[in-house]
Design a protein around this motif. Structure first.
Motif, mmCIF file in Angstrom:
data_model
loop_
_atom_site.group_PDB
_atom_site.id
_atom_site.type_symbol
_atom_site.label_atom_id
_atom_site.label_comp_id
_atom_site.label_asym_id
_atom_site.label_seq_id
_atom_site.Cartn_x
_atom_site.Cartn_y
_atom_site.Cartn_z
ATOM 1 N N SER A 56 31.435 49.531 12.347
ATOM 2 C CA SER A 56 32.499 48.564 12.064
ATOM 3 C C SER A 56 33.717 49.244 11.464
ATOM 4 O O SER A 56 33.591 50.168 10.655
ATOM 5 C CB SER A 56 31.979 47.487 11.111
ATOM 6 O OG SER A 56 30.898 46.787 11.695
ATOM 7 N N ARG A 66 37.793 48.335 9.843
ATOM 8 C CA ARG A 66 38.673 47.297 9.306
ATOM 9 C C ARG A 66 40.060 47.905 9.097
ATOM 10 O O ARG A 66 40.185 49.012 8.590
ATOM 11 C CB ARG A 66 38.136 46.765 7.973
ATOM 12 C CG ARG A 66 38.951 45.618 7.370
ATOM 13 C CD ARG A 66 38.389 45.235 6.003
ATOM 14 N NE ARG A 66 37.086 44.619 6.133
ATOM 15 C CZ ARG A 66 36.893 43.312 6.260
ATOM 16 N NH1 ARG A 66 37.946 42.492 6.261
ATOM 17 N NH2 ARG A 66 35.682 42.815 6.362
ATOM 18 N N SER A 71 36.851 45.411 14.007
ATOM 19 C CA SER A 71 36.459 45.915 15.321
ATOM 20 C C SER A 71 35.286 46.873 15.165
ATOM 21 O O SER A 71 34.837 47.179 14.055
ATOM 22 C CB SER A 71 37.641 46.624 15.991
ATOM 23 O OG SER A 71 37.995 47.783 15.241
ATOM 24 N N HIS A 72 34.806 47.351 16.304
ATOM 25 C CA HIS A 72 33.808 48.416 16.357
ATOM 26 C C HIS A 72 34.422 49.573 17.137
ATOM 27 O O HIS A 72 35.150 49.356 18.113
ATOM 28 C CB HIS A 72 32.521 47.947 17.037
ATOM 29 C CG HIS A 72 31.822 46.844 16.303
ATOM 30 N ND1 HIS A 72 30.886 47.078 15.331
ATOM 31 C CD2 HIS A 72 31.947 45.499 16.389
ATOM 32 C CE1 HIS A 72 30.448 45.917 14.845
ATOM 33 N NE2 HIS A 72 31.078 44.947 15.486
ATOM 34 N N LYS A 104 36.287 47.856 20.301
ATOM 35 C CA LYS A 104 35.985 46.495 20.743
ATOM 36 C C LYS A 104 36.186 45.563 19.560
ATOM 37 O O LYS A 104 35.577 45.757 18.504
ATOM 38 C CB LYS A 104 34.534 46.419 21.243
ATOM 39 C CG LYS A 104 34.039 45.017 21.598
ATOM 40 C CD LYS A 104 32.593 45.096 22.047
ATOM 41 C CE LYS A 104 31.945 43.723 22.143
ATOM 42 N NZ LYS A 104 32.545 42.861 23.175
ATOM 43 N N SER A 150 35.985 42.480 17.020
ATOM 44 C CA SER A 150 34.963 41.513 16.585
ATOM 45 C C SER A 150 35.607 40.131 16.603
ATOM 46 O O SER A 150 36.079 39.636 15.570
ATOM 47 C CB SER A 150 34.455 41.875 15.179
ATOM 48 O OG SER A 150 33.950 43.189 15.142
ATOM 49 N N ASN A 151 35.649 39.524 17.761
ATOM 50 C CA ASN A 151 36.469 38.333 17.957
ATOM 51 C C ASN A 151 36.100 37.149 17.076
ATOM 52 O O ASN A 151 36.960 36.363 16.694
ATOM 53 C CB ASN A 151 36.439 37.911 19.427
ATOM 54 C CG ASN A 151 37.478 38.648 20.252
ATOM 55 O OD1 ASN A 151 38.374 39.288 19.715
ATOM 56 N ND2 ASN A 151 37.352 38.580 21.563
ATOM 57 N N GLN A 152 34.828 37.001 16.749
ATOM 58 C CA GLN A 152 34.425 35.858 15.929
ATOM 59 C C GLN A 152 34.855 36.014 14.475
ATOM 60 O O GLN A 152 34.911 35.033 13.735
ATOM 61 C CB GLN A 152 32.911 35.656 16.010
ATOM 62 C CG GLN A 152 32.454 35.068 17.338
ATOM 63 C CD GLN A 152 30.973 34.772 17.332
ATOM 64 O OE1 GLN A 152 30.140 35.694 17.310
ATOM 65 N NE2 GLN A 152 30.615 33.510 17.356
ATOM 66 N N GLU A 153 35.176 37.247 14.077
ATOM 67 C CA GLU A 153 35.508 37.499 12.673
ATOM 68 C C GLU A 153 36.950 37.956 12.464
ATOM 69 O O GLU A 153 37.515 37.716 11.401
ATOM 70 C CB GLU A 153 34.570 38.576 12.115
ATOM 71 C CG GLU A 153 33.093 38.230 12.223
ATOM 72 C CD GLU A 153 32.219 39.411 11.854
ATOM 73 O OE1 GLU A 153 31.524 39.318 10.826
ATOM 74 O OE2 GLU A 153 32.239 40.425 12.587
ATOM 75 N N THR A 154 37.527 38.603 13.437
ATOM 76 C CA THR A 154 38.849 39.176 13.243
ATOM 77 C C THR A 154 39.922 38.098 13.153
ATOM 78 O O THR A 154 39.730 36.959 13.590
ATOM 79 C CB THR A 154 39.182 40.160 14.388
ATOM 80 O OG1 THR A 154 40.287 40.969 14.010
ATOM 81 C CG2 THR A 154 39.509 39.424 15.679
ATOM 82 N N GLU A 191 22.739 48.044 17.160
ATOM 83 C CA GLU A 191 24.076 47.444 17.120
ATOM 84 C C GLU A 191 24.949 48.028 18.224
ATOM 85 O O GLU A 191 25.613 47.285 18.971
ATOM 86 C CB GLU A 191 24.724 47.697 15.757
ATOM 87 C CG GLU A 191 26.141 47.153 15.631
ATOM 88 C CD GLU A 191 26.744 47.459 14.270
ATOM 89 O OE1 GLU A 191 26.735 46.561 13.411
ATOM 90 O OE2 GLU A 191 27.208 48.608 14.086
ATOM 91 N N LEU A 250 26.475 46.183 21.813
ATOM 92 C CA LEU A 250 27.911 46.151 22.080
ATOM 93 C C LEU A 250 28.255 46.747 23.442
ATOM 94 O O LEU A 250 29.135 46.241 24.144
ATOM 95 C CB LEU A 250 28.670 46.889 20.977
ATOM 96 C CG LEU A 250 28.664 46.215 19.602
ATOM 97 C CD1 LEU A 250 29.174 47.173 18.534
ATOM 98 C CD2 LEU A 250 29.506 44.952 19.618
#
Length: 480
Positions: free
Chosen positions: A11, A13, A27-28, A57, A59-63, A461, A465
């Motif tokens: 991950s 940030r 993102s990752h 990539k 992290s669409n649900q969190e970004t 993980e 992905l």
């Protein structure tokens, strides 16, 4: 076979380049030492993008600003009125040398605005960038590791073979001379065959089709009497003598300083190479692939003897993927960003005539929550990738309305739809690991050797992905 070798960073940030929020873009990321072109095609079909050798990539649900992968069907693409105005303005300039403003030609509907660069990515100085990892990638002899992995043919499974009809990628070969000769459009070839079968009677039924000008009709006019000559030259990214020529560097600096107000001190040759020249994709030339092969390329736009634009692209088994586009700000009146995207769609159409399955134009990310980034959705025949099922859906007003309600959406309304390439716990045994400079093996064999230091949660993980197919084919760097 070009074996993919990646080092997963986990991950990341960072500050968001869209909403300017601090530390809210999630993102990752992973470093790609080498990527097989089919593997990268599979990765971007799961929401990954590359910036040089760095792949990320969201992290669409969190970004803070969800990013949806967007593509255009090059064979179904239709020119809009705005597209036609831009093409006509370019043709008049080439013919007469007259500079016309967008206001003079009525091109003020916003379709060609928004930085005037459809297809430009979010990964360069002055624009939103992916978070860069704190640590440097492990030093690896890529060619040596690739030869080891190729020798271990047991990890090449029938279940992960390319889909029927998809190009099978062979070994790396040096790039053949690249031809810029325009080919017939696929639709026109079909019409020609139909006329040959039906004779003169076909001319009446095809009259309405011929009345509608195609993209090719606008781009390939008789230019012998033109005041200016525009030449598009396709150059392999690995040809650094041409991709890093003085004219390219000067154009890049001028664009970044003028358009994005970048600090000139940061615009070095090394920084340009890192983002726009270096690529993990190796040129691959299968017998059923395009003449120039698959890999990373630059399209250089030469107006007479002056370089006015460069489009950085990846040519993959299923698409032409736009990486970046930069141009001379003195020629902004030509809407070169949009013109470049139309040229890249034309390249897709040309390649599709001879390469089965290559018919899409990938434009990077569509960010609906950022109004300035919605311009990418204005190309006809556009599709968005569902971030959960990884299925493509037409970008319609219904989807736009859903994104207006909430910036993150599953997109696929079928609750039973699942990711066909989903990685599950039972798939872990077949994940490929690179243990050291001499050893690559499957996870199950690694565990039999007593691999107690392996971070299994991180491997799972990563595998989820990239998807099952890539997890089984690519080498995951697990070197301490």
């Amino acid at each position: 076979m070009s074996v993919s070798i990646v080092q997963y960073y986990g991950s990341q940030r960072s500050k968001c380049g869209y909403c300017a929020g601090a530390n809210c873009s999630l993102s990752h990321g992973m470093h790609a030492y080498r990527l097989d072109c089919q593997d990268y095609q599979d990765l971007i079909d799961r929401g990954w993008r590359r910036c040089g050798n760095y792949c990320y990539k969201l992290s669409n649900q969190e970004t803070c600003c969800p990013c949806y992968t967007i593509k255009c069907d090059g064979l179904e693409f239709k020119l809009s009125k705005s597209n036609k105005r831009i093409l006509r303005r370019m043709n008049r300039f080439l013919r007469d040398g007259k500079r016309e403003s967008k206001l003079e030609t009525g091109d003020g509907d916003g379709e060609a605005d928004a930085d005037d660069a459809i297809g430009a990515p979010e990964v360069t100085a002055g624009e939103p960038q992916p978070p860069l990892p704190d640590k440097s990638p492990t030093v690896i002899n890529v060619d040596h590791v690739a030869s080891l992995a190729t020798a271990q043919k047991k990890h090449t499974k029938q279940a992960t073979a390319p889909a029927v009809g998809a190009p099978t990628l062979g070994s790396n070969k040096s790039a053949a001379p690249i031809s810029n000769k325009p080919c017939k459009k696929a639709k026109q070839m079909r019409l020609d065959r139909r006329r040959a079968k039906l004779g003169d009677s076909a001319s009446i039924s095809t009259k309405s089709v011929s009345q509608e000008k195609s993209l090719r009709d606008f781009l390939y006019l008789d230019s012998e009497t033109n005041k200016h000559q525009l030449k598009i030259v396709l150059v392999a990214s690995s040809d650094t003598e041409r991709t890093c020529a003085d004219a390219v560097i000067a154009l890049y600096r001028k664009y970044q300083i003028t358009i994005h107000n970048d600090n000139p001190a940061r615009l070095t040759l090394a920084s340009m190479q890192r983002f726009l020249v270096k690529s993990p994709l190796k040129n691959e030339k299968p017998s059923d692939g395009p003449e120039m092969g698959y890999g990373s390329f630059h399209q250089q736009y030469w107006l007479d003897d002056k370089l006015i634009a460069v489009g950085v692209i990846d040519i993959l088994p299923g698409c032409v993927s736009s990486v970046y586009f930069f141009y001379d700000p003195d020629y902004s009146f030509l809407s070169l960003g949009t013109y470049g995207s139309l040229r890249e769609i034309d390249l897709v159409q040309s390649l599709a005539e001879n390469v089965h399955g290559l018919k899409y134009y990938y434009m990077g990310f569509y960010i609906h929550s950022c109004p300035k980034m919605r311009y990418k959705g204005k190309l006809s025949a556009s599709y968005l990738l569902c971030p959960e099922t990884y299925k493509w859906l037409p970008l319609t007003d219904v989807i736009r309305a859903k994104l207006d309600e909430h910036k993150y959406q599953r997109l696929n309304e079928d609750p039973a739809a699942r990711d066909a390439n989903e990685f599950l716990a039972e798939h872990l045994d077949d994940v490929m690991l690179l243990l050291d400079a001499q050893t690559c093996t499957e996870y199950k064999h690694y565990m039999r050797l007593g691999g107690a230091d392996c971070d299994v949660d991180t491997i799972i993980e990563y595998s989820k992905l990239v998807g099952k197919a890539c997890a089984w084919r690519m080498l995951y760097v697990n070197m301490s």
